[in-house]
Design a protein around this motif. Sequence first.
Motif, PDB file in Angstrom:
ATOM      1  N   PRO A 353       0.839  -1.206   0.000  1.00 18.51           N
ATOM      2  CA  PRO A 353       0.000   0.000   0.000  1.00 18.51           C
ATOM      3  C   PRO A 353       0.874   1.257   0.000  1.00 18.51           C
ATOM      4  N   ASP A 354       0.284   2.343  -0.479  1.00 19.55           N
ATOM      5  CA  ASP A 354       1.013   3.611  -0.595  1.00 19.55           C
ATOM      6  C   ASP A 354       2.309   3.386  -1.367  1.00 19.55           C
ATOM      7  N   GLY A 355       2.159   2.721  -2.530  1.00 19.73           N
ATOM      8  CA  GLY A 355       3.322   2.316  -3.306  1.00 19.73           C
ATOM      9  C   GLY A 355       3.993   3.419  -4.076  1.00 19.73           C
ATOM     10  N   ASP A 356       3.458   4.650  -4.020  1.00 24.40           N
ATOM     11  CA  ASP A 356       4.100   5.755  -4.733  1.00 24.40           C
ATOM     12  C   ASP A 356       5.274   6.339  -3.960  1.00 24.40           C
ATOM     13  N   ARG A 357       5.503   5.887  -2.756  1.00 24.67           N
ATOM     14  CA  ARG A 357       6.583   6.466  -1.961  1.00 24.67           C
ATOM     15  C   ARG A 357       7.941   6.076  -2.539  1.00 24.67           C
ATOM     16  N   ASP A 358       8.910   6.951  -2.331  1.00 16.84           N
ATOM     17  CA  ASP A 358      10.270   6.676  -2.799  1.00 16.84           C
ATOM     18  C   ASP A 358      10.852   5.444  -2.105  1.00 16.84           C
ATOM     19  N   ASP A 400     -10.487   3.430   2.616  1.00 17.65           N
ATOM     20  CA  ASP A 400      -9.385   3.607   3.564  1.00 17.65           C
ATOM     21  C   ASP A 400      -8.233   4.269   2.839  1.00 17.65           C
ATOM     22  N   ALA A 401      -7.398   4.960   3.606  1.00 24.28           N
ATOM     23  CA  ALA A 401      -6.276   5.669   2.996  1.00 24.28           C
ATOM     24  C   ALA A 401      -5.229   4.707   2.452  1.00 24.28           C
ATOM     25  N   LEU A 402      -5.059   3.538   3.065  1.00 25.04           N
ATOM     26  CA  LEU A 402      -4.047   2.578   2.629  1.00 25.04           C
ATOM     27  C   LEU A 402      -4.668   1.299   2.081  1.00 25.04           C
ATOM     28  N   ILE A 403      -5.599   0.723   2.817  1.00 27.90           N
ATOM     29  CA  ILE A 403      -6.224  -0.527   2.363  1.00 27.90           C
ATOM     30  C   ILE A 403      -7.375  -0.150   1.432  1.00 27.90           C
ATOM     31  N   ALA A 428       0.356   3.580   9.278  1.00 29.99           N
ATOM     32  CA  ALA A 428      -1.037   3.160   9.095  1.00 29.99           C
ATOM     33  C   ALA A 428      -1.863   3.510  10.327  1.00 29.99           C
ATOM     34  N   GLY A 429      -3.064   4.005  10.105  1.00 29.17           N
ATOM     35  CA  GLY A 429      -3.935   4.383  11.198  1.00 29.17           C
ATOM     36  C   GLY A 429      -4.707   3.205  11.757  1.00 29.17           C
TER      37      GLY A 429
END
Length: 552
Positions: A353-358, A400-403, A428-429
Amino acid sequence: MNQAHTEDLGIGQYLQVLARRWPVVAVTVVVVTALTVAYVVLAPRTATATTEVNLNVISTDPFTASRSASGLVDGTTEAQIASSYAVAVLASERLGDGTSSSELRRNVEVTPVADATVIRIAYTAPTPVAAQRGADMVAATYLEFRAEQAEQRLESMIARLEARLVSLREQLVAANARIASSREGSSTANQAVSDRDLVTIEIDSLLAQKSDLERIDTSGGAVLTPALENPVVHAPGTRMVLATGVLLGVVLGAVLAFPADRRNRRLRRGGDVAAVVDAPVLATLEGTEIVPLLEGVDRERMRAAREALLARLPDGGRVLAVLDRTATGAPDVAVGLALALAQDNRRVRLVLPDGDRDEVRDATSGLDLEQVAGGAMEVSRLVRGLEVVRAPAGGPCDADALITREVRDHVRGPGSAATVVLVVPHAAGAASRSAVQRLAQAAVVLVERGVSRSAEVRRDARALTEAGVAVLGAVAVPRGRRPQPLVPEPQPRVLEPQPLYPEDLAPSVPEGEPEDLAPSVPEGEPEDQAPPIPEGEPEGQADRPAAAEVTR
């Protein structure tokens, strides 16, 4: 907490807590010692002098063998008399330094010596001289007061005996008169004789008592050791107070270390990690650099962790959640775990998840990924069977923001892999972690030694267990991991400028020929003759005919 960890709580565990929280102990000792020093400097200093007094036994027979002298003196009563108001009034008047009787009583402390006729009178004053003078004065006043009280009691007793003797003597005279006036042998004479004998006996007894009382020694006692000969105790005692302050600081710091460790405890040892997650530590990595692919010892340890994980994996456990509690946020360890699972001839899908991160791109850069046509999935050309999904973060309309929906589809949708490794970032929240608990059947926790907090890891493990997710173990990484330094790209080579003029291209002179050797001029031509200038060229270019050729 498991039973093994409960039994392990002992002196070693307490020492480890103190070793972890030694700054708390050190700061507490410093603070308490500083306060103690301030107290020693600012508190008014006092001196206490002591006078020892031997009490006289006031008795008609002080040397009786039936009782000892200490048994004839009540030390507690004498101590109360010595510190009484009556003695304090007399002593304050004799001191004459303005000390009131109430203040003097506060400064006096009387202590009887057990099984002896000795009492110690201690007096506290601002200076040693005043303390010594006060102790001696209270002792002398007490002894005089005791003697006066005994003398008064004796005088009162003797006075009562004298009065009784006067009455008895009068009765004796009356009895003798009746005997003289009565006929001998008569009843009156006989009664008078009997009265005379009784009065005589009582008079003799009273005279004996009076004689005993007059022999009593009414002196109060004597000073055994004056205050000048006894050591003076100063308060506060610098050494004793400082030692007490340091000891108190150590004890208080040790007490405070435990709640501080409980509130802000960080996982440093493998035993702590195992106790918190209630599962074994699958691998303890040593590499301090974040690399795309694990290397050396860490790679072998991750493979060993794979075997331990597969041995503990429950039946039907297809979705494995990797909860990242490290501070870097780089999923390289999760990538290494998925790679190790794929090397076991398994089809593994790594969902990030959130795979756009460097950090995600850097961690997966070593997998040699290839895009799958018609989808967001990538496959690794490095290891067969490894699929990677780098799902972007969700927007406002996502569940959800990640899932996100995409993540859920790749985890449990049709065509999913045999084993899904779902990475849960540290950021993750609560909602994301709850969603992971519904998706996963097993979980592994990543902790950073000396950084990850036990409360957070324990909360994650407990929530997973309550949701029915099997916590298989933990993977520990060293503290302060940093990205691998970038290798600088090679700079293009700068070519040196080429000569443009014929004189710069002059051939080298062969060996053995003189340096000034020049080509011969043909016969019949002057030496300075120049080639003709073509039509249309400026005259200034005639001297450099070969420049254009060199340029071309």
